[in-house]
Design a protein around this motif. Structure first.
Motif, PDB file in Angstrom:
ATOM      1  N   PRO A  88       0.812  -1.228   0.000  1.00  0.00           N
ATOM      2  CA  PRO A  88       0.000   0.000   0.000  1.00  0.00           C
ATOM      3  C   PRO A  88       0.846   1.278   0.000  1.00  0.00           C
ATOM      4  O   PRO A  88       0.438   2.283  -0.566  1.00  0.00           O
ATOM      5  CB  PRO A  88      -0.822  -0.094   1.282  1.00  0.00           C
ATOM      6  CG  PRO A  88      -0.685  -1.477   1.768  1.00  0.00           C
ATOM      7  CD  PRO A  88       0.509  -2.089   1.126  1.00  0.00           C
ATOM      8  N   HIS A 112     -11.541  -0.126  -6.825  1.00  0.00           N
ATOM      9  CA  HIS A 112     -10.556  -0.053  -7.896  1.00  0.00           C
ATOM     10  C   HIS A 112     -10.439   1.357  -8.446  1.00  0.00           C
ATOM     11  O   HIS A 112     -11.349   2.163  -8.297  1.00  0.00           O
ATOM     12  CB  HIS A 112     -10.904  -1.021  -9.030  1.00  0.00           C
ATOM     13  CG  HIS A 112     -12.156  -0.662  -9.751  1.00  0.00           C
ATOM     14  ND1 HIS A 112     -13.395  -1.054  -9.313  1.00  0.00           N
ATOM     15  CD2 HIS A 112     -12.371   0.076 -10.862  1.00  0.00           C
ATOM     16  CE1 HIS A 112     -14.321  -0.595 -10.132  1.00  0.00           C
ATOM     17  NE2 HIS A 112     -13.732   0.108 -11.089  1.00  0.00           N
ATOM     18  N   VAL A 124      -5.582  -0.358 -10.526  1.00  0.00           N
ATOM     19  CA  VAL A 124      -5.280  -0.710  -9.138  1.00  0.00           C
ATOM     20  C   VAL A 124      -6.552  -1.265  -8.523  1.00  0.00           C
ATOM     21  O   VAL A 124      -7.603  -0.630  -8.577  1.00  0.00           O
ATOM     22  CB  VAL A 124      -4.818   0.521  -8.331  1.00  0.00           C
ATOM     23  CG1 VAL A 124      -4.464   0.135  -6.917  1.00  0.00           C
ATOM     24  CG2 VAL A 124      -3.664   1.205  -9.005  1.00  0.00           C
ATOM     25  N   ARG A 126      -8.136  -3.024  -4.971  1.00  0.00           N
ATOM     26  CA  ARG A 126      -8.003  -3.392  -3.554  1.00  0.00           C
ATOM     27  C   ARG A 126      -9.160  -4.320  -3.258  1.00  0.00           C
ATOM     28  O   ARG A 126     -10.327  -3.980  -3.435  1.00  0.00           O
ATOM     29  CB  ARG A 126      -8.054  -2.150  -2.676  1.00  0.00           C
ATOM     30  CG  ARG A 126      -7.889  -2.473  -1.199  1.00  0.00           C
ATOM     31  CD  ARG A 126      -7.645  -1.227  -0.396  1.00  0.00           C
ATOM     32  NE  ARG A 126      -6.290  -0.769  -0.656  1.00  0.00           N
ATOM     33  CZ  ARG A 126      -5.822   0.417  -0.309  1.00  0.00           C
ATOM     34  NH1 ARG A 126      -6.605   1.277   0.299  1.00  0.00           N
ATOM     35  NH2 ARG A 126      -4.581   0.761  -0.580  1.00  0.00           N
ATOM     36  N   ASN A 134      -3.793  -5.761  -2.425  1.00  0.00           N
ATOM     37  CA  ASN A 134      -3.694  -4.725  -3.455  1.00  0.00           C
ATOM     38  C   ASN A 134      -3.051  -5.316  -4.685  1.00  0.00           C
ATOM     39  O   ASN A 134      -2.041  -6.003  -4.595  1.00  0.00           O
ATOM     40  CB  ASN A 134      -2.840  -3.559  -2.956  1.00  0.00           C
ATOM     41  CG  ASN A 134      -3.446  -2.894  -1.752  1.00  0.00           C
ATOM     42  OD1 ASN A 134      -4.549  -2.382  -1.821  1.00  0.00           O
ATOM     43  ND2 ASN A 134      -2.736  -2.925  -0.643  1.00  0.00           N
TER      44      ASN A 134
END
Length: 170
Positions: A88, A112, A124, A126, A134
């Motif tokens: 992160p 996202h 990206v 999560r 992640n």
């Protein structure tokens, strides 16, 4: 790697095939080099990928030790797609749901974002399972394609979770 029991010695980094497991390239690391263009992790992966043919849809998968935004951008510019879990703290200036918000939505909750860095589109994601994961990708999009099946240890069967979905390629 300061928390390793024996911090000194040789380290070997490998580029291996996914299905075959064949070692295509390796680097025997014995200490600092003079080349510090992008940082240690990014330089190692870029050096390993120097022998990978360009622009024919090769894919590289990394764990969170190696995955950085700069690595993904540089490999995509070379025509190599990348997917990796990411720490992160390497996703600076990105506002996403935190662990508390995702856990309140139950397992399979996700958030996202799509970002563009130096002309390269990054996705990206999560995702919350037992903990937050992640993922950073130049290969996969953030649009759902179909619900994923999960195993429930409590129910002792496979079930479809509508919140957990698989993704299509960019």
């Amino acid at each position: 790697m300061p928390n390793k029991p024996n911090r000194w010695g040789y380290k070997m980094f490998l580029l291996a095939g996914g299905e075959s497991g064949i070692c295509y390239d390796f680097i025997l690391y014995a200490g600092k080099s003079d080349k510090q263009e992008y940082g240690f992790c990014t330089n190692i992966v870029l050096d390993l990928c120097a022998t990978v043919p360009r622009a024919i849809n090769h894919k590289v998968y990394c764990d969170n030790y190696f995955t950085t935004i700069r690595l993904q951008v540089e490999l995509k510019k070379l025509g190599i797609y990348t997917v990796g879990t990411v720490k992160p703290n390497r996703l600076t200036d990105l506002t996403m749901k935190n662990k508390k918000e995702l856990s309140s939505e139950d397992r399979g909750a996700m958030d996202h974002r799509i970002a563009e860095v130096d002309g390269v589109t990054l996705c990206v994601t999560r995702w919350y399972d037992n903990n937050v994961v992640n993922c950073l990708s130049t290969l996969h999009d953030c649009e759902p394609l179909y619900p994923a099946e999960r195993w429930s240890s409590q129910q002792k069967k496979t079930y479809t979770n509508c919140k957990t979905e698989c993704y299509k390629n960019l």
